[in-house]
Design a protein around this motif. Sequence first.
Motif, mmCIF file in Angstrom:
data_model
loop_
_atom_site.group_PDB
_atom_site.id
_atom_site.type_symbol
_atom_site.label_atom_id
_atom_site.label_comp_id
_atom_site.label_asym_id
_atom_site.label_seq_id
_atom_site.Cartn_x
_atom_site.Cartn_y
_atom_site.Cartn_z
ATOM 1 N N GLY A 344 -56.346 -42.469 -7.321
ATOM 2 C CA GLY A 344 -55.176 -43.077 -6.695
ATOM 3 C C GLY A 344 -54.140 -43.517 -7.715
ATOM 4 O O GLY A 344 -52.934 -43.368 -7.487
ATOM 5 N N VAL A 345 -54.584 -44.068 -8.828
ATOM 6 C CA VAL A 345 -53.657 -44.464 -9.892
ATOM 7 C C VAL A 345 -52.936 -43.243 -10.448
ATOM 8 O O VAL A 345 -51.724 -43.289 -10.725
ATOM 9 N N LEU A 346 -53.654 -42.131 -10.623
ATOM 10 C CA LEU A 346 -53.025 -40.910 -11.119
ATOM 11 C C LEU A 346 -52.006 -40.371 -10.122
ATOM 12 O O LEU A 346 -50.935 -39.896 -10.513
ATOM 13 N N LEU A 347 -52.320 -40.446 -8.832
ATOM 14 C CA LEU A 347 -51.378 -39.963 -7.821
ATOM 15 C C LEU A 347 -50.170 -40.873 -7.701
ATOM 16 O O LEU A 347 -49.109 -40.442 -7.232
ATOM 17 N N ASN A 348 -50.319 -42.134 -8.105
ATOM 18 C CA ASN A 348 -49.184 -43.051 -8.072
ATOM 19 C C ASN A 348 -48.042 -42.549 -8.950
ATOM 20 O O ASN A 348 -46.867 -42.796 -8.659
ATOM 21 N N GLU A 349 -48.398 -41.835 -10.019
ATOM 22 C CA GLU A 349 -47.368 -41.298 -10.904
ATOM 23 C C GLU A 349 -46.660 -40.094 -10.284
ATOM 24 O O GLU A 349 -45.635 -39.650 -10.814
ATOM 25 N N ALA A 350 -47.187 -39.572 -9.197
ATOM 26 C CA ALA A 350 -46.582 -38.407 -8.548
ATOM 27 C C ALA A 350 -45.826 -38.792 -7.287
ATOM 28 O O ALA A 350 -45.619 -37.949 -6.406
ATOM 29 N N GLN A 351 -45.426 -40.054 -7.163
ATOM 30 C CA GLN A 351 -44.707 -40.493 -5.974
ATOM 31 C C GLN A 351 -43.303 -39.902 -5.896
ATOM 32 O O GLN A 351 -42.796 -39.630 -4.813
ATOM 33 N N ASN A 352 -42.675 -39.749 -7.046
ATOM 34 C CA ASN A 352 -41.302 -39.255 -7.086
ATOM 35 C C ASN A 352 -41.288 -37.760 -6.778
ATOM 36 O O ASN A 352 -41.871 -36.957 -7.500
ATOM 37 N N ILE A 353 -40.610 -37.397 -5.703
ATOM 38 C CA ILE A 353 -40.610 -35.995 -5.284
ATOM 39 C C ILE A 353 -39.909 -35.113 -6.311
ATOM 40 O O ILE A 353 -40.246 -33.937 -6.482
ATOM 41 N N ASN A 354 -38.943 -35.678 -7.040
ATOM 42 C CA ASN A 354 -38.266 -34.893 -8.073
ATOM 43 C C ASN A 354 -39.222 -34.553 -9.215
ATOM 44 O O ASN A 354 -39.192 -33.456 -9.768
ATOM 45 N N VAL A 355 -40.076 -35.524 -9.573
ATOM 46 C CA VAL A 355 -41.057 -35.274 -10.624
ATOM 47 C C VAL A 355 -42.034 -34.196 -10.189
ATOM 48 O O VAL A 355 -42.379 -33.285 -10.953
ATOM 49 N N VAL A 356 -42.485 -34.259 -8.924
ATOM 50 C CA VAL A 356 -43.437 -33.266 -8.421
ATOM 51 C C VAL A 356 -42.792 -31.884 -8.375
ATOM 52 O O VAL A 356 -43.433 -30.868 -8.666
ATOM 53 N N ALA A 357 -41.506 -31.836 -8.015
ATOM 54 C CA ALA A 357 -40.821 -30.543 -7.965
ATOM 55 C C ALA A 357 -40.701 -29.918 -9.345
ATOM 56 O O ALA A 357 -40.815 -28.693 -9.498
ATOM 57 N N LEU A 358 -40.500 -30.742 -10.366
ATOM 58 C CA LEU A 358 -40.366 -30.217 -11.729
ATOM 59 C C LEU A 358 -41.713 -30.016 -12.407
ATOM 60 O O LEU A 358 -41.886 -29.077 -13.174
ATOM 61 N N TYR A 359 -42.649 -30.929 -12.124
ATOM 62 C CA TYR A 359 -43.956 -30.898 -12.800
ATOM 63 C C TYR A 359 -45.059 -30.962 -11.740
ATOM 64 O O TYR A 359 -45.702 -32.004 -11.546
ATOM 65 N N PRO A 360 -45.272 -29.872 -10.994
ATOM 66 C CA PRO A 360 -46.209 -29.902 -9.857
ATOM 67 C C PRO A 360 -47.651 -30.180 -10.244
ATOM 68 O O PRO A 360 -48.451 -30.577 -9.390
ATOM 69 N N TRP A 361 -48.036 -29.972 -11.516
ATOM 70 C CA TRP A 361 -49.421 -30.203 -11.898
ATOM 71 C C TRP A 361 -49.798 -31.688 -11.857
ATOM 72 O O TRP A 361 -50.971 -32.025 -11.897
ATOM 73 N N LEU A 362 -48.817 -32.580 -11.745
ATOM 74 C CA LEU A 362 -49.131 -34.013 -11.663
ATOM 75 C C LEU A 362 -49.800 -34.375 -10.338
ATOM 76 O O LEU A 362 -50.379 -35.463 -10.218
#
Length: 391
Positions: A344-362
């Motif tokens: 859950g802590v690791l997924l917290n860093e993937a909350q930003n949809i822009n970050v996920v779009a650029l770095y999907p491996w997060l």
Amino acid sequence: MTSPLPPDGARLDHFVSQTAFDPDVVEKLTPAQERIYLASQLRLMWWKFRRHRAAVISGIFLALLYASILISEFLAPYNLESRNVNAIYMPPQSVHLFHEGAFIGPFVYGTKFELNMETLKREYTADTSQVQKLRFFCRGDRYRFWGLWESNAHLFCPAEGGNVFLLGTDRLGRDVLSRIIYGTRISLTIGLIGITVSFILGISIGGAAGYYGGWVDHIVQRIIEVLQSLPSIPLWLALAAIMPVTWSPILVYFGITIILGLIDWTGLARAVRSKLLSLREEEYVVAAELMGASPVRVIFRHLIPGFMSHLIASATITIPTMILGETALSFLGLGLRPPVTSWGVLLNEAQNINVVALYPWLILPVVPVILVILAFNFLGDGLRDAADPYH
């Protein structure tokens, strides 16, 4: 061949003694029938469980996963907080076996990056001139094994002077695979501790309601109805939010487990209550009471073991609920906090949809969550079918 009825006036015990060893009256069991009729309840459950292929595979997968948390530091190629400032947001690297037609063994290519001045994104490209062979059972980053003693042994390591990021890196250049391996220990153990709290409350409160009945049962039933009427997520959020921000990560960890256990005991309590209501009038229970057994001994020594298989199946279904609860709280920022690392802590860093779009491996930490939940559900189905005497 069925046994004939005894003649009028004959004593039943005399009839049994005369017919029990009569080969013409009693049908002899075959070896296969004898094996089944003489098997214990646990052995019968195991035979039925083995036929559930998905449950067996899920059980093996979960056993390996729980065994891995004992040696997380050894399995992870990097220390939990190891950073590489030259590999920030690096995408996952591919493992190769052949280079220019020659067999090399497991290796990764080196990388070089440049900053895109238009998008301000780091762009990495493979440098095929750098062949970095992986090392196994090697010496690498130093760590404290379970916080007790220092070591630097790893299952696999990058080549000397190289890097290996099989699942990429995060915004600080930390290896995502290593952090997922470390997070497995927290996310899986929080389910075990939470289910322990839940079982203690559910069996104790539900057992008292089913055994005593009357006003005790009415009070317990009303409490259960009130708790079950509250939506789970807002209740989790409210209880997690009242924990002081000054608490250490360890206190927050135990606080989350207690919260999950305090909320999820109601379903188990109702199951225990219904079972005890049907069993408390049995002859062996009355005999235990007449011999002076206390209510606690009657409940835990005579009644609970009668449906322990049902409790085991319930546990395998409840544990994933605990894991999802911790993941949801940590994802929303109200659960575990760094430096404690969980899925859950690791997924917290993937909350930003822009970050996920650029770095999907997060978002890859969601994969073990899905696999574990599915495995527990399949295992629970197998155990429930094995424990069902009518299945």
